[in-house]
Design an enzyme around this catalytic site. Structure first.
Site, PDB file in Angstrom:
ATOM      1  N   HIS B 183      24.423   5.890  55.904  1.00  0.00           N
ATOM      2  CA  HIS B 183      23.631   5.587  56.689  1.00  0.00           C
ATOM      3  C   HIS B 183      24.429   5.443  58.042  1.00  0.00           C
ATOM      4  CE1 HIS B 183      20.207   3.535  58.750  1.00  0.00           C
ATOM      5  NE2 HIS B 183      21.204   2.609  59.369  1.00  0.00           N
ATOM      6  N   GLY B 192      17.007   1.254  60.527  1.00  0.00           N
ATOM      7  CA  GLY B 192      15.989   2.377  61.123  1.00  0.00           C
ATOM      8  C   GLY B 192      16.322   3.307  61.971  1.00  0.00           C
ATOM      9  N   LEU B 218      13.857  -0.166  53.188  1.00  0.00           N
ATOM     10  CA  LEU B 218      14.628   0.742  54.125  1.00  0.00           C
ATOM     11  C   LEU B 218      15.735   0.404  54.581  1.00  0.00           C
ATOM     12  CD1 LEU B 218      14.668   3.160  56.494  1.00  0.00           C
ATOM     13  CD2 LEU B 218      13.492   1.355  57.879  1.00  0.00           C
ATOM     14  N   ASP B 219      16.838   1.389  54.301  1.00  0.00           N
ATOM     15  CA  ASP B 219      18.104   1.110  54.638  1.00  0.00           C
ATOM     16  C   ASP B 219      18.824   0.069  53.992  1.00  0.00           C
ATOM     17  OD1 ASP B 219      17.988   3.253  56.320  1.00  0.00           O
ATOM     18  OD2 ASP B 219      17.762   2.343  58.150  1.00  0.00           O
ATOM     19  N   GLU B 220      18.159  -0.716  52.860  1.00  0.00           N
ATOM     20  CA  GLU B 220      18.749  -1.644  51.909  1.00  0.00           C
ATOM     21  C   GLU B 220      19.579  -0.985  50.909  1.00  0.00           C
ATOM     22  OE1 GLU B 220      19.020  -5.187  52.354  1.00  0.00           O
ATOM     23  OE2 GLU B 220      18.118  -4.854  54.430  1.00  0.00           O
TER      24      GLU B 220
END
Lengths: 275, 275, 275, 275
Positions: B183, B192, B218-220
């Site tokens: 990420h 995000g 999301l993005d975890e």
């Protein structure tokens, strides 16, 4: 409760040690182990969840370990230290603040300086300060005066917090394994005097600091911790010295923290550090 | 030879495990152990000096461990991986170079892209490249096409090397614990889209990258590795993106190295990483 | 001697400014310049070799600059500061030590605490300490008491050295551009309370600290400096807090150093920092 | 458009230079300037918003500068480079990937190796590879063969990307200021052969890499960039070498980026780097 052991390596050491702990119903919170294959040397640090009778545990551990084993069960949580200084304040100031707020992990018994520059700051923290000037006397005399003072306090460690005198082999031998120094360079670069001047002239882009145990080689001795800070063409030698003081302070603080929590093992010219 | 075990914690686990190893005369080179006291969870990684019969050892270990134990004895040294990409080359390029020179620690079976931008570089390294466009089709269709390709190769891990499509819960669930993502931000800051734009507008002085396992938030998902790089007022959002690519490449390489050497354990939303 | 200027950008600014300096025979040691193209804003910091009449130079510079220019010629080398604290000692301790040894670059005029925990350490350094409890009174009353004390000293900056009260918009507005805070997180991650608890639960591998000017958004405001420190699965939330204090101390010290040397410009929600 | 100038220092240089630029209505995006007070040397790099006639600008600048001034107006944005290698792939691999995706900021004209290990990777990227073995021939002969190849390409820079032969003074002199080397150590520590073996034996806690211009002192020459990576007691000499390769790759990439963007000035044994 902490158990630290160092001995020659052989098959079954971890099993033997943890077998003793399991029999005593002592739960392990964390365990760090290292074997130096070249030196055939075994190092372990075990953090146990609860306290137990230290002496009883130590004798049970002895039975599963080789004869040369150095065992510490629940080593003193608060080490006793004597600090040696010259004129620079940054490392001592940091030590005194942490000590005052009880986060140093050690008791500062006294400070010995070969100048009186740092006497006042010690007084403000109610720490005994002794001035032992090195001037107009032989190194032997100077060192025996320092040594007498140290010995009055029987410290676990002597911290050279920017103590700018080179110590004799005799002095170093007397306190072997207990002398911790902060060197104003990223050893082994720039050994000796004026490392910032040397670094400036070489045009390096990083400068460093090294905390190490003292042995009789100049700026040698087992390294505990090292750190660096970037510098640029715009740093004068003086600027490098200023920047260097920040990391000297930080790296000595880190090394002391590691030593005082019994996370550092020394063998020959190296350390094993379980952070 | 490596042994990794994860199970619920109880007294005597290390003694039990190392007892088995000692009985087999298997010398331990290094041992890392961690207990998560909040989750009551035990993690261990043992590096043994010599090889032995994996299956025999595993069944002996089972006898001293709780029923829920996940045991891997001598896990495959070369993992199999499928890499998913979009258009950005930096992470894939690094993976291909390491793979070509056999230092990735894994076998790249194929690359799947939703654009054909990176097809040519794959061909140069004789790695099969599949174009699966996401355009003019439902996500379900797109994902099932990707999934079919992946399943042909039965990879141990699927690496999202700057794959810019958000995956559905169903897809993620199917490959749970096997999807590794890079990420382009220091999570949990700037979750995000357009994190560099966000970072620029906030005027931060550091930007970061995060490699993590993918879950349905999301993005975890459990974080494997993170890294940062300093930026200044003189960085435009574009400069930040360029600088960010350097650490994205580095942090994904590090995370893959750790995972492929079986140094990473996942439990709930966290990792235990024995570096 | 230092000259710092901020104004809207236009062609010829550097030529105009350095033309004035050359005419006065003032040699430039170093010059840093930045143009924010989005905001059309010009920033310059010039370090001159020798001293000259500040007022005369300022009026000559005004003639070559747009009307909105903020010019400081030879700004006060020793800023005056008031420090606000609660109970945590680490930032204040570092400030007091540097102040005592005259390396802070500022004069600490007094310390105001909403608890008396840090009174004794201030006394040891002969720094006036004022206790203004926030208990059993409205925020308005509390803040006006704090404000009265601050105003007695007319400080250049007010340093929030782990001051744990949220300040009202009115208070912040009154001291706009002069309030410097240390936030115990790598903003914008973990805004708000208990960032270490949040970081622990998220399982991050790095934690950070941010020094920033205070505005009326919670934990927003122009960032001056940020720093991070690696953490692992073995860090409890408490360990993260301890590790965090080290970088909070370091990053606040760095930010103050930059501000006190007039290396930081603020415009809208960002800073320009000429290190 | 970039302007870089180096000359002896005198009052009014910035005014003179920026006066010329203002007269031409050339707006400055960023300006970095440094004066080496010890060497009385002036360095400036100006980034202009728009393009203009380079030759015309250069002659106007000459009129306001001392005779010894080295001026580059709009230096070639794409440098030409020849890369010298031996067997290790990591630096070359990184260069080839960046080159292939046009983010190297230079054109790789050819690669010359004294072994054929890296021939295949060059072919995959359509880069000419020349094998010039050093075996069974005098250094003079070897170097003149290498030199002939280089001269065919008239490169701006020659990159020693893990080229493991020591070059003769004559060779170095011929390409003075154009030879960039990556040294596998944090110079000036561990000069010479086997730095990782030396680092391991010394028990250091950090290892480093240094990118520098080559001069005739072994591992001396102006340093462009340096970087370090932490190591522990658990790193063997081999592990240190592996970790070292990561930073060798990163630090060479950074140095090349700085050089290719004309951000590096060399004077005597030092660099000025405007990052």
């Amino acid at each position: 409760m902490i158990v630290v052991i160092q001995c020659k390596d052989q098959v079954g050491l971890v099993a033997g040690i943890t077998g003793v702990l399991a029999k005593e119903q002592l739960n392990i919170v964390s365990l760090r182990e290292h074997v130096d294959k070249i030196e055939n040397r075994f190092f372990i640090r075990v953090h146990l969840e609860v306290e137990t009778d230290s002496q009883a545990l130590e004798s049970k551990l002895k039975q599963v370990l080789p004869e040369d084993a150095v065992i510490k069960v629940n080593p003193l949580p608060e080490k006793k230290v004597v600090v040696l200084v010259t004129k620079e304040y940054h490392c001592l100031g940091d030590i005194l603040i942490r000590h005052y707020f009880k986060t140093l992990g050690a008791q500062v018994q006294c400070v010995i300086g070969n100048h009186d520059t740092l006497e006042n700051i010690c007084q403000r923290f109610d720490i005994p300060f002794y001035l032992v000037s090195h001037e107009q006397k032989d190194r032997d005399v100077f060192e025996s005066q320092v040594s007498s003072l140290i010995d009055k306090y029987t410290p676990d460690y002597i911290v050279l917090a920017k103590f700018m005198r080179i110590l004799s082999p005799g002095f170093v031998a007397k306190y072997t394994g207990r002398l911790i120094n902060i060197h104003h360079s990223f050893l082994p670069a720039f050994v000796g005097a004026s490392p910032y001047r040397q670094a400036f002239e070489r045009g390096v882009k990083l400068i460093g600091a090294t905390a190490h145990f003292v042995t009789n080689e100049l700026d040698e001795g087992p390294i505990i911790a090292q750190q660096i800070i970037p510098v640029t063409h715009s740093h004068t030698a003086g600027d490098m010295m200023k920047a260097g003081k920040e990391i000297e302070t930080a790296v000595l603080a880190k090394a002391l923290h590691l030593v005082f929590e019994d996370r550092v093992f020394v063998y020959k010219n190296k350390t094993v550090v379980f952070e």
